[in-house]
Design a protein around this motif. Structure first.
Motif, short mmCIF file in Angstrom:
data_model
loop_
_atom_site.label_atom_id
_atom_site.label_comp_id
_atom_site.label_asym_id
_atom_site.label_seq_id
_atom_site.Cartn_x
_atom_site.Cartn_y
_atom_site.Cartn_z
N GLN A 1 0.72 -1.12 0.13
CA GLN A 1 0.15 -0.03 0.07
C GLN A 1 0.84 1.11 0.01
O GLN A 1 1.50 1.64 0.90
N MET A 2 0.91 1.83 -1.27
CA MET A 2 1.50 3.18 -1.27
C MET A 2 0.66 4.15 -0.55
O MET A 2 -0.49 4.28 -0.77
N PRO A 3 1.54 5.32 -0.04
CA PRO A 3 0.51 6.45 0.34
C PRO A 3 -0.43 6.86 -0.79
O PRO A 3 0.10 7.03 -1.77
N GLU A 4 -1.72 7.11 -0.26
CA GLU A 4 -2.69 7.64 -1.12
C GLU A 4 -2.13 8.88 -1.84
O GLU A 4 -1.68 10.13 -1.13
N ALA A 5 -2.15 9.02 -3.05
CA ALA A 5 -1.59 10.17 -4.00
C ALA A 5 -2.84 11.24 -3.85
O ALA A 5 -3.87 11.17 -4.00
N THR A 6 -1.93 12.56 -3.50
CA THR A 6 -2.87 13.73 -3.37
C THR A 6 -2.77 14.50 -4.59
O THR A 6 -3.21 15.52 -4.66
N VAL A 7 -1.94 14.21 -5.28
CA VAL A 7 -1.51 14.84 -6.64
C VAL A 7 -2.09 14.13 -8.01
O VAL A 7 -2.11 12.96 -8.00
N SER A 8 -2.90 14.96 -8.51
CA SER A 8 -3.36 14.42 -9.85
C SER A 8 -2.80 15.02 -11.16
O SER A 8 -2.37 16.26 -10.93
N VAL A 9 -2.51 14.21 -12.09
CA VAL A 9 -1.48 14.93 -13.20
C VAL A 9 -2.43 14.39 -14.55
O VAL A 9 -2.87 13.13 -14.53
N LYS A 10 -2.35 15.43 -15.38
CA LYS A 10 -3.07 15.34 -16.66
C LYS A 10 -1.88 15.57 -17.71
O LYS A 10 -1.41 16.59 -17.97
N VAL A 11 -1.76 14.54 -18.59
CA VAL A 11 -0.81 14.75 -19.91
C VAL A 11 -1.49 15.52 -20.96
O VAL A 11 -2.31 14.95 -21.64
N ASP A 12 -1.12 16.64 -21.01
CA ASP A 12 -1.79 17.50 -22.09
C ASP A 12 -1.16 17.15 -23.67
O ASP A 12 -2.01 16.98 -24.49
N ASP A 13 0.14 16.96 -23.62
CA ASP A 13 0.61 16.39 -24.81
C ASP A 13 2.06 15.96 -24.49
O ASP A 13 2.68 16.28 -23.48
N ALA A 14 2.59 15.09 -25.38
CA ALA A 14 4.08 14.60 -25.17
C ALA A 14 4.73 14.28 -26.46
O ALA A 14 4.13 13.97 -27.40
N THR A 15 5.97 14.66 -26.62
CA THR A 15 6.77 14.76 -28.00
C THR A 15 8.28 14.10 -27.49
O THR A 15 8.85 14.36 -26.38
N ARG B 1 17.58 13.91 -27.93
CA ARG B 1 17.32 12.69 -27.15
C ARG B 1 16.66 13.14 -25.86
O ARG B 1 16.92 12.84 -24.86
N ALA B 2 15.41 13.58 -26.05
CA ALA B 2 14.47 13.96 -24.94
C ALA B 2 13.29 13.90 -25.18
O ALA B 2 12.76 14.18 -26.43
N MET B 3 12.40 13.65 -24.26
CA MET B 3 11.12 13.61 -24.07
C MET B 3 10.43 14.73 -23.39
O MET B 3 10.87 15.17 -22.26
N GLN B 4 9.59 15.56 -23.83
CA GLN B 4 9.10 16.72 -23.46
C GLN B 4 7.57 16.49 -23.23
O GLN B 4 6.67 16.15 -24.16
N MET B 5 6.98 16.58 -21.93
CA MET B 5 5.65 16.61 -21.55
C MET B 5 5.17 17.87 -21.17
O MET B 5 5.56 18.54 -20.58
N THR B 6 3.90 18.18 -21.53
CA THR B 6 3.20 19.16 -21.01
C THR B 6 2.01 18.82 -19.93
O THR B 6 1.30 17.93 -20.47
N LEU B 7 2.16 18.90 -18.47
CA LEU B 7 1.52 18.32 -17.57
C LEU B 7 0.72 19.31 -16.99
O LEU B 7 1.50 20.64 -16.51
N THR B 8 -0.58 19.20 -16.48
CA THR B 8 -1.51 19.84 -15.91
C THR B 8 -1.29 19.03 -14.46
O THR B 8 -2.21 18.30 -14.38
N ILE B 9 -0.74 19.56 -13.55
CA ILE B 9 -0.66 19.09 -11.94
C ILE B 9 -1.62 19.75 -11.12
O ILE B 9 -1.59 21.17 -11.06
N THR B 10 -2.41 18.99 -10.64
CA THR B 10 -3.01 19.65 -9.25
C THR B 10 -2.55 19.01 -7.95
O THR B 10 -2.80 17.84 -7.84
N ASN B 11 -2.59 19.82 -6.98
CA ASN B 11 -2.28 19.53 -5.58
C ASN B 11 -3.57 19.32 -4.79
O ASN B 11 -3.94 20.57 -4.42
N ASN B 12 -3.89 18.30 -4.59
CA ASN B 12 -5.31 18.00 -3.75
C ASN B 12 -4.96 17.93 -2.38
O ASN B 12 -5.89 17.63 -1.45
#
Length: 414
Positions: free
Chosen positions: A276-290, A296-307
């Motif tokens: 049982q990992m500690p319950e996540a209070t952070v939610s993440v939405k991946v808007d896009d990823a390239t 040699r790099a991956m770029q992500m646009t993330l919308t992060i919410t701290n609950n």
């Protein structure tokens, strides 16, 4: 003409026999192995290994070491791979350089296959006993029925000493102590010699007759009946009856010598205890990823919410066993393999503490040569070009929480 054909046929047979004998005794050794040979989507979207620890980097023969850690059975398991309903916790090594003295999942001994649930985290440990000296790459691994071996991160471990000193004593259910390394070895040699001698005798019997080309000519011209005489049939019957007698007699002698036996245990263990990992209070939405091929790099646009009720920062992105860290948030102190650790490989456009209740959109870049070295970039050429991984956030008290991400990945060649 017939003499020439017979000589050619006999020479061909001798060459074939020599080749088969050489193949029996020649065993090439692999200089390296690992997860590079496995498709990137398999490593990213099946089993995620983390918190791994190799207890020792140098082990004498007969000494033990452990590989421990956790793994997450990814909820977005690919449709092209059978689900892990029948799985076996294993270790990826180049042959029997270690023996597996024991393995545990969730604290339960797992000597046979287990059933794993998608989306769950499990804690594991494998106890290994050093057998063959050398430098060996030791991987965590999960064998999945219908899905094959799923290889995890590997680390170089050195075994010192001499293999001649290795012993593997066990006590049987009848109270007898035996050394599995040498137990029954003389019997193995004896029966191999017996059946090899019988096989050679059978081949030599036919070797005195026309072989291959002459026999093919006889069959092609409708004279196949002339190839086998009544004496040949009697010899064939003698070999058949002799083989059955030997098998029956040896089986009877074995049953008499070992009256107490148990079958190999092949049942499936279910209901494995999850971690049982500690319950996540952070939610993440991946808007896009390239994935930027030249960099040699991956770029992500993330919308992060701290609950939660404490500010958090993103410190690590883990995918296929490669760890990208932001050193301002987290530094590795576990002696993780250097080639799988990008200590400064994670950059976030705004990685200041994300306050409780706050939502922020950030650009996250995971860059390192490991994308190419470990062939993770091959993902962009798959029919289903998706990436997956683990994001680790730390709060102000140093507590960690895990969030999974799974989204399409678009290549960029500029």
């Amino acid at each position: 003409m017939k003499i020439i054909k017979d000589k050619v046929a006999k020479l061909s047979f001798v060459a074939l026999l020599i080749t088969m004998t050489a193949a029996m005794f020649y065993a090439p050794t692999a200089s390296a192995h690992g997860e590079k040979s496995q498709a990137a989507f398999m490593r990213m979207r099946t089993i995620h290994w983390f918190d791994l620890n190799w207890s020792k980097e140098e082990v004498p023969v007969n000494d033990t070491m452990t590989i421990s850690g956790k793994f997450l059975v990814f909820a977005g398991w690919p449709e092209t791979v059978d689900k892990p309903e029948v799985s076996f916790l294993n270790i990826g090594i180049p042959g029997p350089v270690f023996i597996r003295a024991g393995s545990w999942i969730g604290g339960q001994l797992v000597p046979r296959s287990v059933s794993l649930e998608l989306g769950e985290v499990y804690e594991f440990k494998v106890l290994l006993k050093a057998r063959r000296p050398g430098d060996w790459h030791v991987h965590s691994m999960m064998n999945v029925q219908g899905g094959g071996p799923i290889i995890g991160p590997g680390k170089w471990v050195t075994i010192t000493g001499s293999m001649s000193e290795f012993v593997n004593p066990v006590t049987t259910l009848t109270g007898q102590t035996i050394d599995l390394e040498t137990y029954g070895l003389d019997n193995v040699y004896f029966w191999h010699a017996v059946w090899f001698a019988i096989a050679i005798a059978w081949l030599m019997f036919w070797f005195k007759r026309p072989i291959f080309v002459p026999r093919h000519i006889a069959v092609s011209t409708g004279k196949a009946d002339t190839l086998i005489s009544a004496g040949d049939k009697k010899v064939g019957m003698l070999f058949a009856v002799g083989t059955m007698v030997i098998v029956a007699a040896s089986m009877g002698a074995t049953n008499e010598k070992y009256p107490v036996t148990t079958p190999l245990q092949a049942g499936l263990l279910r209901g494995m205890k999850t971690y049982q990992m500690p319950e996540a209070t952070v939610s993440v939405k991946v808007d896009d990823a390239t994935y930027r091929v030249p960099g040699r790099a991956m770029q992500m646009t993330l919308t992060i919410t701290n609950n939660g009720d404490s500010a958090v920062r993103l410190g690590e992105f883990n995918t296929a066993g490669v760890r990208f860290l932001d050193p301002a948030v987290h530094e590795d102190e576990t002696a993780y393999p250097d080639d799988l650790l990008a200590e400064e490989g994670l950059t976030v456009s705004d990685n200041s503490p994300l306050a409780p209740g706050e939502t922020r959109t950030v650009e996250v870049t995971a860059s390192d040569a490991a994308w190419e070295v470990y062939r993770l970039a091959d993902l962009i050429y798959d029919p289903d070009s998706r990436f997956a991984g683990l994001l680790f956030f730390w709060d102000e008290s140093g507590n960690r929480q895990l969030v999974t991400v799974d989204a399409p990945l678009i290549p960029s060649f500029i």
